[in-house]
Design an enzyme around this catalytic site. Structure first.
Site, PDB file in Angstrom:
ATOM      1  N   GLN A 273       0.813  -1.214   0.000  1.00 47.36           N
ATOM      2  CA  GLN A 273       0.000   0.000   0.000  1.00 47.36           C
ATOM      3  C   GLN A 273       0.847   1.265   0.000  1.00 47.36           C
ATOM      4  O   GLN A 273       0.505   2.257  -0.624  1.00 47.36           O
ATOM      5  CB  GLN A 273      -0.951  -0.001   1.199  1.00 47.36           C
ATOM      6  CG  GLN A 273      -2.017  -1.054   1.104  1.00 47.36           C
ATOM      7  CD  GLN A 273      -2.735  -1.023  -0.231  1.00 47.36           C
ATOM      8  OE1 GLN A 273      -3.389  -0.044  -0.571  1.00 47.36           O
ATOM      9  NE2 GLN A 273      -2.602  -2.080  -1.021  1.00 47.36           N
ATOM     10  N   HIS A 276       1.906   3.156  -3.355  1.00 45.50           N
ATOM     11  CA  HIS A 276       0.972   3.876  -4.222  1.00 45.50           C
ATOM     12  C   HIS A 276       1.411   5.313  -4.472  1.00 45.50           C
ATOM     13  O   HIS A 276       1.497   5.761  -5.605  1.00 45.50           O
ATOM     14  CB  HIS A 276      -0.433   3.864  -3.607  1.00 45.50           C
ATOM     15  CG  HIS A 276      -1.245   2.684  -4.008  1.00 45.50           C
ATOM     16  ND1 HIS A 276      -1.828   2.537  -5.244  1.00 45.50           N
ATOM     17  CD2 HIS A 276      -1.583   1.561  -3.327  1.00 45.50           C
ATOM     18  CE1 HIS A 276      -2.482   1.398  -5.319  1.00 45.50           C
ATOM     19  NE2 HIS A 276      -2.359   0.788  -4.158  1.00 45.50           N
ATOM     20  N   GLU A 341      -9.622   2.357   5.000  1.00 42.58           N
ATOM     21  CA  GLU A 341     -10.099   1.857   3.712  1.00 42.58           C
ATOM     22  C   GLU A 341      -9.981   0.338   3.675  1.00 42.58           C
ATOM     23  O   GLU A 341     -10.938  -0.361   3.339  1.00 42.58           O
ATOM     24  CB  GLU A 341      -9.270   2.484   2.591  1.00 42.58           C
ATOM     25  CG  GLU A 341      -9.651   2.014   1.199  1.00 42.58           C
ATOM     26  CD  GLU A 341      -8.712   2.553   0.134  1.00 42.58           C
ATOM     27  OE1 GLU A 341      -9.079   2.455  -1.048  1.00 42.58           O
ATOM     28  OE2 GLU A 341      -7.622   3.051   0.468  1.00 42.58           O
ATOM     29  N   HIS A 342      -8.813  -0.171   4.005  1.00 49.24           N
ATOM     30  CA  HIS A 342      -8.572  -1.621   4.044  1.00 49.24           C
ATOM     31  C   HIS A 342      -8.185  -2.020   5.453  1.00 49.24           C
ATOM     32  O   HIS A 342      -7.293  -1.414   6.048  1.00 49.24           O
ATOM     33  CB  HIS A 342      -7.422  -2.006   3.103  1.00 49.24           C
ATOM     34  CG  HIS A 342      -7.539  -1.440   1.728  1.00 49.24           C
ATOM     35  ND1 HIS A 342      -6.686  -0.468   1.242  1.00 49.24           N
ATOM     36  CD2 HIS A 342      -8.416  -1.709   0.736  1.00 49.24           C
ATOM     37  CE1 HIS A 342      -7.030  -0.165  -0.005  1.00 49.24           C
ATOM     38  NE2 HIS A 342      -8.075  -0.899  -0.334  1.00 49.24           N
ATOM     39  N   ASP A 375      -7.466  -5.871  -4.616  1.00 51.26           N
ATOM     40  CA  ASP A 375      -7.173  -4.835  -5.601  1.00 51.26           C
ATOM     41  C   ASP A 375      -7.523  -5.269  -7.014  1.00 51.26           C
ATOM     42  O   ASP A 375      -7.860  -4.435  -7.861  1.00 51.26           O
ATOM     43  CB  ASP A 375      -5.682  -4.474  -5.573  1.00 51.26           C
ATOM     44  CG  ASP A 375      -5.350  -3.472  -4.478  1.00 51.26           C
ATOM     45  OD1 ASP A 375      -6.276  -2.811  -3.972  1.00 51.26           O
ATOM     46  OD2 ASP A 375      -4.164  -3.352  -4.141  1.00 51.26           O
ATOM     47  N   HIS A 434     -51.241  23.341   2.733  1.00 47.62           N
ATOM     48  CA  HIS A 434     -51.128  21.905   2.925  1.00 47.62           C
ATOM     49  C   HIS A 434     -52.368  21.373   3.652  1.00 47.62           C
ATOM     50  O   HIS A 434     -52.968  20.369   3.260  1.00 47.62           O
ATOM     51  CB  HIS A 434     -49.885  21.567   3.763  1.00 47.62           C
ATOM     52  CG  HIS A 434     -48.599  21.572   2.999  1.00 47.62           C
ATOM     53  ND1 HIS A 434     -48.097  22.699   2.409  1.00 47.62           N
ATOM     54  CD2 HIS A 434     -47.701  20.588   2.749  1.00 47.62           C
ATOM     55  CE1 HIS A 434     -46.953  22.417   1.818  1.00 47.62           C
ATOM     56  NE2 HIS A 434     -46.688  21.129   2.012  1.00 47.62           N
TER      57      HIS A 434
END
Length: 444
Positions: A273, A276, A341-342, A375, A434
């Site tokens: 990771q 990236h 995220e993970h 992934d 109404h």
């Protein structure tokens, strides 16, 4: 050591466990100089994006040509890629890679076909209530190009939309400076995913084109896909004109591991990771000091073998770390507060801990179910909530591309039972028209 070991939780909460908003990160000097030259001294990324969006909305294709030349360095006469160019791209991509894309696409489709949701109508003696579930008409996917195209993200975004029944899917991807054309790998991935139209457009101008529409590019109902800071800022700015799936920030992985975990595999998952980009986060939570020290050493050793070692090392130094925790219970408390995220569970009997997870984009259970499989080929979309948004958001799925229309078909019996209630509530809110709409029917 390239990754820091935190034995003090208070310091860890100020370090890797602290959340940093994607649009508050200090931009590099080189980028600021580029902004100054194109947009004027002191221009922020958000201000530059605003200029691009306004010009595309006003001038359409002419603005797209201007910004493609100014920012991308490519003069474009025809934005749309024709069928012959797509077919020719297959000859430029390794056949084994094409097969890998097809396998991945099949697994993604197989997973999302299980996510069924149907329209329904419930009839009673008071009439009917229900929901009509419909796919969106047209969505746009952004596919980064540059030096590292992401064909997997294209599959992960487009295929759930296809399963949902979206009528038309377009893709925008930046042309390569060297050729003026989109990466052949992106073209092949888009074709395998079932995209209808592809356009040579990148950056904020691509987001503007899909949001507002031009003579060449149709406007869409929703924009999906990752991108750089300018793409994310543009998606944020056009939200409301169109829907977006998220504001994707830098990728992040949190690993919870016990003393039985394999330190070499833990290190490999953290590095996967961190490579990236410079802002990626890779965090290990463990109650085992011996494991923490072994992982720290393994990270240093494995880092030397990587092609993207410089980027990975900076990510490890900036927003990553190994955090020693007093227990696994505390590890899950920290994880739920962080909302990664993970979330990777490298634990002895990891299934017993799944119920402790409240906030995560995806849970990866055990050493053979690691995040890299997610992934590419596991099936669920890897477009997952970042920046702590897993507290309320979900990975891209079929429901991202559907809308619900409520059905109300009530009769006289329902009016007699519910009308007085509605009238009373309308009067309490001071909405006399109404109330009158109810009263007139009750008096008939």
């Amino acid at each position: 050591m390239p990754i820091k070991l935190y034995t003090d939780l208070a310091l860890a909460k100020q370090g890797p466990l602290a959340r940093v908003a994607f649009d508050t990160v200090e931009i590099p000097e080189r980028l600021q100089q580029s902004l100054d030259s194109m947009f004027g001294a002191g221009t922020t990324p958000a201000a530059a994006v605003d200029q691009i969006l306004a010009s595309v909305r006003r001038d359409g294709d002419a603005a797209l040509q201007h910004w493609s030349s100014t920012i991308e360095g490519v003069a474009i006469n025809e934005f749309e890629v024709d069928r012959l160019a797509i077919e020719a791209a297959y000859a430029l991509v390794d056949p084994l890679l094409i097969e890998a894309l097809r396998v991945s696409a099949a697994e993604i489709e197989r997973f999302h076909r299980k996510q069924t949701r149907q329209s329904w109508v419930d009839w009673s003696d008071e009439g009917a209530l229900g929901q009509i579930v419909l796919p969106l008409d047209r969505i746009g996917a952004y596919a980064p190009g540059g030096t590292a195209p992401l064909p997997s993200s294209l599959l992960m975004g487009v295929i759930p939309a296809k399963v949902a029944g979206v009528r038309e899917i377009i893709v925008c991807s930046p042309p390569q400076r060297s050729t003026g054309e989109i990466s052949p790998l992106v073209l092949v991935a888009a074709d395998i995913a079932g995209v209808d139209r592809i356009f040579r457009l990148g950056g904020a101008q691509a987001i503007a084109a899909m949001a507002y529409g031009t003579d060449s590019v149709p406007h869409v109902d929703k924009i999906i896909g990752p991108g750089n800071l300018f793409v994310v800022l543009a998606k944020k700015a056009v939200y409301g004109t169109v829907d977006i799936e998220a504001l994707p920030g830098p990728t992040e992985t949190m690993v919870i591991a016990d003393a039985d975990a394999n330190p070499e595999l833990v290190a490999a998952d953290l590095l996967a990771q961190a490579e990236h980009d410079l802002l990626a986060s890779a965090i290990l939570l463990t109650p085992s000091l011996p494991l923490a020290e072994k992982v720290q050493a393994a990270v240093a050793r494995q880092l030397e073998e990587l092609d993207r070692a410089e980027i990975t090392a900076q990510a490890l130094a900036n927003r990553s770390g190994i955090v020693l925790v007093p227990s696994l219970d505390v590890a899950f408390e920290l994880s739920n507060a962080y909302g990664p995220e993970h979330l990777c569970l490298l634990l002895n009997d990891p299934w017993q801990y799944v119920g402790k997870v409240r906030n995560a984009g995806g849970i990866f259970i055990g050493e053979r179910s690691f995040e890299v499989l997610g992934d590419y080929v596991a099936g669920p979309s890897h477009i997952m909530p970042t920046g702590g948004t897993a507290r309320y958001a979900s990975p891209v799925n079929v429901d991202h591309f559907r809308k619900v229309i409520s059905l109300v078909g009530l009769n006289e019996k329902a009016l007699q039972r519910l009308g007085p209630v509605a009238q009373r509530l309308a009067e309490a809110e001071g909405l006399t028209a109404h109330a009158a709409a109810v009263r007139r029917r009750l008096e008939q």
